[in-house]
Design an enzyme around this catalytic site. Structure first.
Site, PDB file in Angstrom:
ATOM      1  N   VAL A  78       0.849  -1.200   0.000  1.00  0.00           N
ATOM      2  CA  VAL A  78       0.000   0.000   0.000  1.00  0.00           C
ATOM      3  C   VAL A  78       0.883   1.250   0.000  1.00  0.00           C
ATOM      4  O   VAL A  78       0.518   2.279  -0.556  1.00  0.00           O
ATOM      5  CB  VAL A  78      -1.000  -0.015   1.180  1.00  0.00           C
ATOM      6  CG1 VAL A  78      -0.304   0.015   2.531  1.00  0.00           C
ATOM      7  CG2 VAL A  78      -1.980   1.137   1.097  1.00  0.00           C
ATOM      8  N   ILE A 159      -6.204   1.671   7.601  1.00  0.00           N
ATOM      9  CA  ILE A 159      -5.529   0.790   8.571  1.00  0.00           C
ATOM     10  C   ILE A 159      -5.682   1.363   9.981  1.00  0.00           C
ATOM     11  O   ILE A 159      -6.052   0.653  10.919  1.00  0.00           O
ATOM     12  CB  ILE A 159      -4.041   0.588   8.191  1.00  0.00           C
ATOM     13  CG1 ILE A 159      -3.937  -0.157   6.859  1.00  0.00           C
ATOM     14  CG2 ILE A 159      -3.298  -0.174   9.295  1.00  0.00           C
ATOM     15  CD1 ILE A 159      -2.530  -0.289   6.292  1.00  0.00           C
ATOM     16  N   HIS A 287       9.112  -6.573   9.060  1.00  0.00           N
ATOM     17  CA  HIS A 287       8.167  -5.970   8.102  1.00  0.00           C
ATOM     18  C   HIS A 287       7.147  -7.012   7.622  1.00  0.00           C
ATOM     19  O   HIS A 287       7.051  -7.306   6.428  1.00  0.00           O
ATOM     20  CB  HIS A 287       8.927  -5.339   6.926  1.00  0.00           C
ATOM     21  CG  HIS A 287       8.129  -4.283   6.208  1.00  0.00           C
ATOM     22  ND1 HIS A 287       8.713  -3.197   5.599  1.00  0.00           N
ATOM     23  CD2 HIS A 287       6.792  -4.149   5.995  1.00  0.00           C
ATOM     24  CE1 HIS A 287       7.765  -2.448   5.045  1.00  0.00           C
ATOM     25  NE2 HIS A 287       6.595  -3.009   5.272  1.00  0.00           N
ATOM     26  N   ILE A 288       6.386  -7.533   8.589  1.00  0.00           N
ATOM     27  CA  ILE A 288       5.427  -8.602   8.251  1.00  0.00           C
ATOM     28  C   ILE A 288       3.980  -8.155   8.480  1.00  0.00           C
ATOM     29  O   ILE A 288       3.100  -8.990   8.701  1.00  0.00           O
ATOM     30  CB  ILE A 288       5.712  -9.901   9.042  1.00  0.00           C
ATOM     31  CG1 ILE A 288       5.763  -9.626  10.562  1.00  0.00           C
ATOM     32  CG2 ILE A 288       6.984 -10.574   8.569  1.00  0.00           C
ATOM     33  CD1 ILE A 288       5.648 -10.879  11.414  1.00  0.00           C
ATOM     34  N   SER A 290       1.565  -7.267   6.625  1.00  0.00           N
ATOM     35  CA  SER A 290       0.519  -7.856   5.764  1.00  0.00           C
ATOM     36  C   SER A 290       0.718  -9.354   5.556  1.00  0.00           C
ATOM     37  O   SER A 290       0.094  -9.943   4.671  1.00  0.00           O
ATOM     38  CB  SER A 290       0.528  -7.147   4.407  1.00  0.00           C
ATOM     39  OG  SER A 290       1.779  -7.342   3.762  1.00  0.00           O
TER      40      SER A 290
HETATM   41  O1  DGY Z   1       3.194  -0.836   2.332  1.00  0.00           O
HETATM   42  C1  DGY Z   1       2.780  -1.921   2.716  1.00  0.00           C
HETATM   43  O2  DGY Z   1       2.051  -2.642   2.025  1.00  0.00           O
HETATM   44  C2  DGY Z   1       3.101  -2.368   4.090  1.00  0.00           C
HETATM   45  O3  DGY Z   1       4.319  -1.917   4.509  1.00  0.00           O
HETATM   46  C3  DGY Z   1       3.033  -3.851   4.228  1.00  0.00           C
HETATM   47  O4  DGY Z   1       4.098  -4.472   3.558  1.00  0.00           O
END
Ligand code: DGY
Length: 322
Positions: A78, A159, A287-288, A290
């Site tokens: 995103v 979010i 960085h998990i 999602s």
């Molecule tokens: O930008 C994004 O999608 C978030 O950091 C999840 O990876």
């Protein structure tokens, strides 16, 4: 006749998304997860599309190297702070991204990270596994609960709003948020729009769920960290660049704030010699946000469909307007 070419800048993308692309393109899939910029530069010439992630830097040099065949970049995220929008505009390249499909998963990660940090899950887990669970006192491994606390959410987009909804169930005493505009959905939960300075001063838990750009870089700086409560816990699921990390490290080392839960940091991956690695009051995730199988699969399919839409000259399912 040769078909247009797509570069997938990572390995092990769900096969369902690769299959979608293969129906229409010649697909080249990189064979590492963290593809270097040099490798990317070597592979982009002549490509119609790049399927990338925030780990890749899409700058003017890369776009120029790809050449006039490049028409679309599809990022499986995103956030798109890794993409130089002015260069994209200059060369007429479109950008697809993956909002919405990841909202709930990122919000779930945030709540988990908040609880893990404030209730010291990883510290406690480490103690259990290394023989530290002995002669314990009543307040051993105690943290602060979320109930009756003030939660501040910096950036209340989809979010942030989902995080607010989930945390509401924890019977918090107050919900503060920052946003460019009032958010009726968050106000309906009892949320109050405040300035960033009011939020950092008043919150027990501060959650960053805002996009990184020129205006938000280092939104959490030395001065704002100094305003935080001494037990405040900072959670970042946006981007590492939202925080002046050196200032955060200093504050954590001096116990000026309670702790930090970081799903994003600077740089990524974080070097093993970072002082953050040694701190008990810091929880680090790679960085998990999602990272559920369902969500990552949906993101991959959406990225493929964004790219295909450009080939078909139809409306992209999710396009960044710039
Ligand atoms: O930008 C994004 O999608 C978030 O950091 C999840 O990876």
């Amino acid at each position: 006749m040769s078909r247009p070419k797509v570069l997938v800048a990572m390995k092990l993308v769900p096969e369902i998304a690769i299959d979608l692309l293969r129906k229409r393109f010649d697909v080249e899939v990189c064979d590492s997860i963290l593809v270097t910029q040099a490798e990317l530069m070597k592979k982009v010439p002549g490509k119609f599309a790049i399927f990338c992630s925030p780990a890749n830097k899409i700058d003017e040099e890369l776009i120029k190297t790809a050449g006039p065949s490049l028409k679309v970049v599809g990022t499986i995220s995103v956030g798109y702070d890794h993409v130089d929008l002015s260069a994209m505009k200059k060369y007429g390249i479109r950008l697809g991204y993956t909002p919405d499909v990841l909202t709930e998963t990122v919000a779930e990660t945030t709540v988990g990270l908040l609880i893990a940090t404030t209730r010291r899950f990883f510290e406690a887990n480490h103690a259990v596994k290394t023989g530290g669970w002995k002669d314990v006192t009543l307040l051993w491994m105690c943290g602060r609960g979320i109930r009756n606390s003030v939660v501040g959410i910096v950036g209340c987009g989809n979010i942030g709003t989902s995080i607010a909804k989930k945390l509401k169930a924890f019977e918090i005493s107050q919900l503060l948020y920052t946003s460019r505009t009032e958010k009726p959905a968050v106000n309906a939960l009892g949320g109050k729009l405040v300035t960033i300075d009011e939020l950092v001063e008043q919150s027990d838990f501060i959650i960053l769920s805002i996009a990184l750009n020129e205006d938000t870089k280092f939104i959490i700086n030395k001065e704002r960290i100094a305003k935080m409560k001494s037990h405040a816990v900072l959670v970042n699921i946006g981007r590492g660049g939202l925080i002046d990390q050196d200032a955060l490290i200093e504050a954590l080392q001096e116990n000026r704030i309670g702790g930090a839960g970081l799903d994003v940091m600077t740089p990524e991956p974080l070097p093993l010699d970072s002082p953050l690695m040694k701190m008990d009051n810091v929880v680090l995730l790679p960085h998990i946000g999602s990272a559920s199988v369902e969500t990552r699969t949906e993101m991959a399919i959406l990225t493929a469909n964004n790219i295909i839409a450009v080939l078909d000259n139809t409306v992209m399912p999710k396009e960044v307007q710039f």
